[in-house]
Design an enzyme around this catalytic site. Structure first.
Site, short mmCIF file in Angstrom:
data_model
loop_
_atom_site.label_atom_id
_atom_site.label_comp_id
_atom_site.label_asym_id
_atom_site.label_seq_id
_atom_site.Cartn_x
_atom_site.Cartn_y
_atom_site.Cartn_z
N LYS A 133 -14.63 8.30 -3.86
CA LYS A 133 -15.89 8.60 -3.18
C LYS A 133 -16.39 9.99 -3.58
O LYS A 133 -17.60 10.19 -3.82
CB LYS A 133 -15.70 8.55 -1.65
CG LYS A 133 -15.28 7.19 -1.14
CD LYS A 133 -14.68 7.26 0.26
CE LYS A 133 -13.93 5.97 0.56
NZ LYS A 133 -13.07 6.05 1.76
N LYS B 80 -8.38 13.75 4.31
CA LYS B 80 -7.47 12.61 4.28
C LYS B 80 -6.50 12.79 5.44
O LYS B 80 -6.50 13.86 6.06
CB LYS B 80 -6.69 12.57 2.96
CG LYS B 80 -6.08 13.93 2.59
CD LYS B 80 -5.41 13.94 1.23
CE LYS B 80 -6.36 14.02 0.06
NZ LYS B 80 -6.44 12.79 -0.71
N ARG B 81 -5.69 11.77 5.77
CA ARG B 81 -4.69 11.97 6.82
C ARG B 81 -3.78 13.14 6.46
O ARG B 81 -3.56 13.44 5.29
CB ARG B 81 -3.87 10.69 7.01
CG ARG B 81 -4.59 9.65 7.83
CD ARG B 81 -4.94 10.14 9.22
NE ARG B 81 -3.76 10.27 10.05
CZ ARG B 81 -3.31 9.35 10.89
NH1 ARG B 81 -3.97 8.22 11.04
NH2 ARG B 81 -2.21 9.56 11.58
N THR C 175 -8.52 6.66 -2.05
CA THR C 175 -9.87 6.13 -2.23
C THR C 175 -10.91 7.23 -1.99
O THR C 175 -12.02 7.16 -2.51
CB THR C 175 -10.14 4.93 -1.29
OG1 THR C 175 -9.68 5.28 0.01
CG2 THR C 175 -9.43 3.69 -1.78
N LYS D 111 0.86 14.46 0.98
CA LYS D 111 -0.49 14.76 0.51
C LYS D 111 -0.67 16.26 0.26
O LYS D 111 -1.63 16.70 -0.35
CB LYS D 111 -1.53 14.26 1.51
CG LYS D 111 -1.53 12.72 1.65
CD LYS D 111 -2.51 12.27 2.71
CE LYS D 111 -2.45 10.79 3.00
NZ LYS D 111 -3.14 9.96 1.98
N HIS E 171 0.80 -1.23 0.00
CA HIS E 171 0.00 0.00 0.00
C HIS E 171 0.83 1.27 0.00
O HIS E 171 0.26 2.36 0.16
CB HIS E 171 -0.92 0.05 1.21
CG HIS E 171 -2.01 -0.97 1.23
ND1 HIS E 171 -3.25 -0.76 0.66
CD2 HIS E 171 -2.03 -2.22 1.73
CE1 HIS E 171 -4.01 -1.83 0.84
NE2 HIS E 171 -3.30 -2.73 1.49
C1 26V Z 1 2.53 4.93 6.81
C2 26V Z 1 3.52 5.69 7.39
C3 26V Z 1 4.13 5.21 8.63
C4 26V Z 1 5.40 5.93 8.99
C5 26V Z 1 5.34 7.38 8.69
C6 26V Z 1 4.96 7.73 7.32
C7 26V Z 1 3.89 6.88 6.78
C8 26V Z 1 3.25 7.26 5.62
C9 26V Z 1 2.27 6.50 5.07
C10 26V Z 1 1.90 5.32 5.65
C11 26V Z 1 0.81 4.55 5.00
C12 26V Z 1 1.04 3.10 4.89
C13 26V Z 1 0.02 2.31 4.19
C14 26V Z 1 -1.24 3.01 3.78
O1 26V Z 1 -2.06 3.34 4.59
N1 26V Z 1 -1.42 3.19 2.49
C15 26V Z 1 -2.61 3.74 1.89
O2 26V Z 1 -3.41 2.66 1.42
C16 26V Z 1 -4.59 3.08 0.76
C17 26V Z 1 -5.37 1.83 0.41
O3 26V Z 1 -4.68 1.08 -0.53
C18 26V Z 1 -4.26 3.91 -0.46
O4 26V Z 1 -5.44 4.34 -1.06
C19 26V Z 1 -3.40 5.11 -0.06
O5 26V Z 1 -2.97 5.79 -1.21
C20 26V Z 1 -2.19 4.63 0.73
O6 26V Z 1 -1.46 5.72 1.25
#
Ligand code: 26V
Length: 831
Positions: free
Chosen positions: A678, A566-567, A674, A572, A374
């Site tokens: 939506k 979004k987060r 996603t 982003k 992801h």
């Molecule tokens: C995790 C972390 C953890 C450490 C600090 C920085 C950081 C940045 C991003 C993440 C996200 C990890 C995985 C995640 O949530 N991915 C999201 O998955 C969604 C479903 O597939 C996708 O639509 C998003 O684009 C993607 O960011």
């Protein structure tokens, strides 16, 4: 209906339908009886909270009745199942969704009405089940909905966190976090299943033993135990015969272990130890760079994986005896690398508990597992320090070393003889510095498929992150473009638009979203356009009330609603949006004659508690909002609101009210997104970069119905390669310079230091996400949005075409692809 009870048949053979009929009188009776005899309240004394619980229980009864039939049929056919392993599920509220999916919504409304209650206010009593961070957790929730809807036998596994993602509040414009005790007053959807509890071992050490013939085996000793207690939540599909379950594990201290300490007379210590065992499932980790390497997180991962695999094996053994059949009956999907410890855990169970040979066990593992990636962000790719891993899971570390050794010797060294660099690059153990287990490598090697979540993301996964793996395993990497459930994200959150669509093209699209295309015929129809616009305006009026309640700001439903939800993360680029607003604000002040389309900028985003810069951006947006919203000089032409505590339920209110969807990540950084789907589905036009699923959204809706700007992945790469200096853009663009400098002055809060961190990140720290580079194109594209919004007829046409062309992004399509290309999973219709 009269019935006699036959103790020789299973309960599923009993016609319990008489308890669970779907007419108004039966439902009403059900609700009343739960209120009286489950909750112990007389009708007049019952509070809305109690009505909510009683209604949920009445729906749950019906879902369980359906599930008994489905489970009996699944068992009779000894079906293949998919097991979705995810540390996160962002379920939101369930009542309204379950009522719509079962077709009971109108009946429940009437039944409650006759009881003097209002369904809508009862629905609002439900707390969000927020057991996830963002997109990854919400995707898991959408997938569960589609799995049941498509009649696919499935179990979702996760953790029963006592505290979900924190509640966000603002104090003086700054984020503070509060615990989210979602289950404090119980939760009517979940059903505890103590009979399926599992004991999980941790820590200890491994010794080697030999039998009479000199065969070595490994014994994991002096371990500590915790108990996993499962809670089941029924997952009700849309007009389907299948109710699957989400099984969430809660950690409990093991009595066995405590007994020893009790016997030593250490009563208090024993209770303390008990408390320690129960912290494992206490809280969801926010995905926060500063949290990496935390032991409790690894314990959480292993705890839930071990419980789930024990459960899967128990179910398999109930109906099968031959391990060769295991891969025919069991598919396990790893939602990111968080559950990747499942690979060595299944190996351990097969080798040490079941006595299989290495090759036999490994063959099974590779057939069973598949992994979804992801993110490409290096800081988000999980690794675990080898010493930590070895302390918590000594046997698993041994197994990982053996997997790695065999992989490097038999596969990498055979493919690239003598190539040490390849060995180092592909190794599951990173031994360049402090040794670490690379969970993504383990997941790729341990399964038969790895997928990305959008076409661009999968291409970059293959070309940039794992080119050697792709060469080594041709065909192992697949794309599964994400989708969202149209039940929650259209039918439930926008019943008015749903009704208009049904009236115009019928209801076939609810089971086959590609049929939404038929709406294209109405895009130019003035009457349809007017109704489409009226529906949008209705949602905007509702959102205005919410905004007033949550922020105290009054905004007009006639303005363009510009939404970024979004987060909060630098990639982003909420700060790019912020710079645009500062620019507009400045233009309006510099030129009092300037007329623009009135706009409300709406933000919703939580920042990880330890992510300093993200929190600085939140503070900056809130400070800007306070200035802009109270500045009489700009004539209410722009307003800025930051809605606190963004989550699934708030999203359901914001999305139908949005006109413009901000999808502005640096190209190559957002795996899919996603929210973009939506919003477009609900007729909000996208302003976005060619990143993640935006690329495919553009392909579907057409170039003329989306606002694309910014550097492409290739241009981003070229810019980094040549050496990016944000000052080049800063000095070349007076508006950019003014926006950054003004923001970092004392104008907004009275303290010029407040937003120095943000300024520094954009300039002195190199602007890692190219905000300055994309600023000019973004601001100019926003001007095109402004011009387009002035022509409401054309705007509405574009919005309608967005709704009409989003069928591809239904999670039903995504799940059908997984079922066909990864899981080989047939659907089972139950009569
Ligand atoms: C995790 C972390 C953890 C450490 C600090 C920085 C950081 C940045 C991003 C993440 C996200 C990890 C995985 C995640 O949530 N991915 C999201 O998955 C969604 C479903 O597939 C996708 O639509 C998003 O684009 C993607 O960011």
């Amino acid at each position: 209906m009269s019935t006699t009870y036959d103790p020789n048949t299973t309960p599923t053979d009993q016609p319990y339908d008489f308890l669970t009929q779907n007419d108004c009188a039966s439902l009403k009776k059900s609700i009343e009886s739960h209120l009286l005899f489950t909750l112990g309240h007389s009708l007049p004394a019952a509070q809305p909270q109690h009505w909510w619980i009683a209604t949920c229980l009445a729906v749950r009864d019906r879902a369980l009745n359906t599930s008994f039939k489905a489970m009996a049929e699944h068992r009779r056919l000894n079906v293949r199942r998919v097991h979705y392993l995810s540390l996160e599920y962002l379920m939101g509220r369930l009542l309204e969704n379950n009522l719509r999916n079962t077709g009971l919504y109108d009946t429940a409304k009437q039944a409650l009405g006759e009881l003097g209650q209002d369904l809508e206010s009862i629905v609002n009593k439900e707390p969000d089940m927020g057991l996830g961070n963002g997109g990854l957790g919400r995707l898991a929730a959408c997938f569960l909905d589609s799995l049941s809807t498509l009649d696919l036998p499935a179990v979702g596994y996760g953790i029963h966190y006592e505290f979900g993602l924190f509640r966000q509040e603002f104090v003086n414009g700054k984020q503070i976090e509060q615990p989210d005790a979602w289950t404090r007053n119980g939760n009517p959807w979940k059903l505890v299943r103590p009979e399926y509890s599992v004991t999980v071992k941790l820590y200890g050490h491994v010794t080697q033993q030999f039998d009479d013939c000199g065969n070595a085996s490994y014994v994991w000793e002096d371990t500590r135990s915790i108990i996993g207690l499962p809670w089941d939540i029924p997952i009700i599909g849309f007009q389907s015969s299948t109710v699957n379950f989400l099984r969430l594990w809660e950690s409990r201290a093991s009595d066995e272990f405590n007994l020893e300490i009790f016997n030593q007379g250490a009563y208090v210590e024993a209770i303390q130890e008990k408390a320690n065992g129960e912290t494992v499932s206490k809280v969801l980790y926010p995905n926060d760079a500063t949290e990496s390497g935390k032991e409790l997180r690894l314990v959480q991962q292993y705890f839930f994986v071990s419980c789930s695999l024990h459960d899967i094996i128990r179910r398999f053994k109930r109906d099968n005896t031959d391990w060769n059949l295991f891969p025919d009956k069991v598919a396990v999907q790893l939602n990111d690398t968080h559950p990747a410890v499942a690979v060595p855990e299944l190996m351990r169970l097969l080798l040490d508990m079941e006595g299989l040979t290495w090759d036999h066990a490994w063959g099974i593992c590779q057939k069973v597992f598949s992994y979804t990636n992801h993110t490409l962000l290096p800081e988000a790719l999980e690794t675990w320090s080898v010493p930590l891993f070895g302390r918590v899971l000594p046997r698993h570390l041994q197994i990982i070393f053996e997997i790695n050794q065999r992989f490097l010797e038999n596969e990498v060294a055979v493919k690239w003889p003598g190539d040490l660099e390849k060995l180092q690059k592909l190794s599951i153990i990173d031994d360049r510095g402090a040794k670490a287990v690379r969970m993504a490598h383990l997941s790729v090697v341990g399964g038969h498929a790895t997928n990305g979540v959008a076409a661009l993301h999968t291409r970059l996964l293959k070309e940039k992150l794992f080119p050697e793996f792709d060469e080594l395993y041709p065909g192992k990497f697949l794309n599964m473009t994400n989708g969202v459930t149209f039940r929650r994200w259209l039918m439930v959150c926008n019943p008015e638009l749903t009704a208009l669509i049904n009236e115009s093209i019928g209801t076939d699209w609810t089971k086959d979203a590609s049929k939404l295309k038929a709406l294209e015929a109405f895009a130019d129809n003035p009457e349809f356009q007017q109704r489409y616009r009226d529906i949008k305006r209705g949602h905007k009026v509702t959102l205005c009330e919410i905004i007033l309640k949550l922020t105290g700001y009054e905004v007009s439903p006639d303005a363009l609603f510009d939404v970024q939800i979004k987060r909060l993360h630098e990639y982003k680029r909420q700060h790019l949006n912020l710079l645009h607003i500062v620019t507009l604000y400045r233009r309006l002040l510099q030129n009092p004659e300037l007329k623009i389309q009135p706009r409300v900028f709406i933000f919703g985003a939580k920042a990880a508690p330890g992510y300093f810069l993200a929190k600085n951006i939140i503070h900056a947006i809130n400070a800007l909002a306070e200035k802009v919203n109270n500045d009489p000089r700009i004539n209410n032409q722009i307003k800025v609101v930051y809605l606190p505590n963004y989550g699934v339920t708030l999203a359901e209110k914001i999305i139908p009210a949005s006109d413009l969807s901000e999808q502005i990540s640096t190209a190559g950084k957002e795996a899919s997104g996603t929210g973009n789907m939506k919003l477009a589905l609900n007729g909000s036009l996208t302003i976005g970069t060619l990143d993640g699923a935006n690329v495919e959204i553009k392909d579907e809706v057409g170039d003329e119905n989306i606002f694309i700007f910014g550097l492409t992945v290739e241009q981003v790469e070229a810019l980094y390669a040549k050496g990016y200096n944000p000052y080049d853009f800063y000095w070349a663009d007076a508006e950019l310079r003014a926006a950054i400098d003004w923001l970092a002055s004392d104008y907004f809060t009275g303290n010029a230091d407040d937003f120095k961190p943000l300024r520094n990140s954009l300039l002195d720290h190199g602007d890692p996400f190219l905000v300055c580079a994309d600023y000019r194109d973004y601001v100019d594209t926003q001007a095109k949005v402004d011009a387009a919004y002035a022509d409401q007829t054309h705007w509405t046409k574009m919005a309608i075409l967005n709704t009409a062309r989003m069928g591809f992004f239904s999670s039903d399509r995504t799940i059908a692809e997984y079922a066909k290309d990864i899981w080989n999973l047939p659907s089972i219709k139950v009569q």
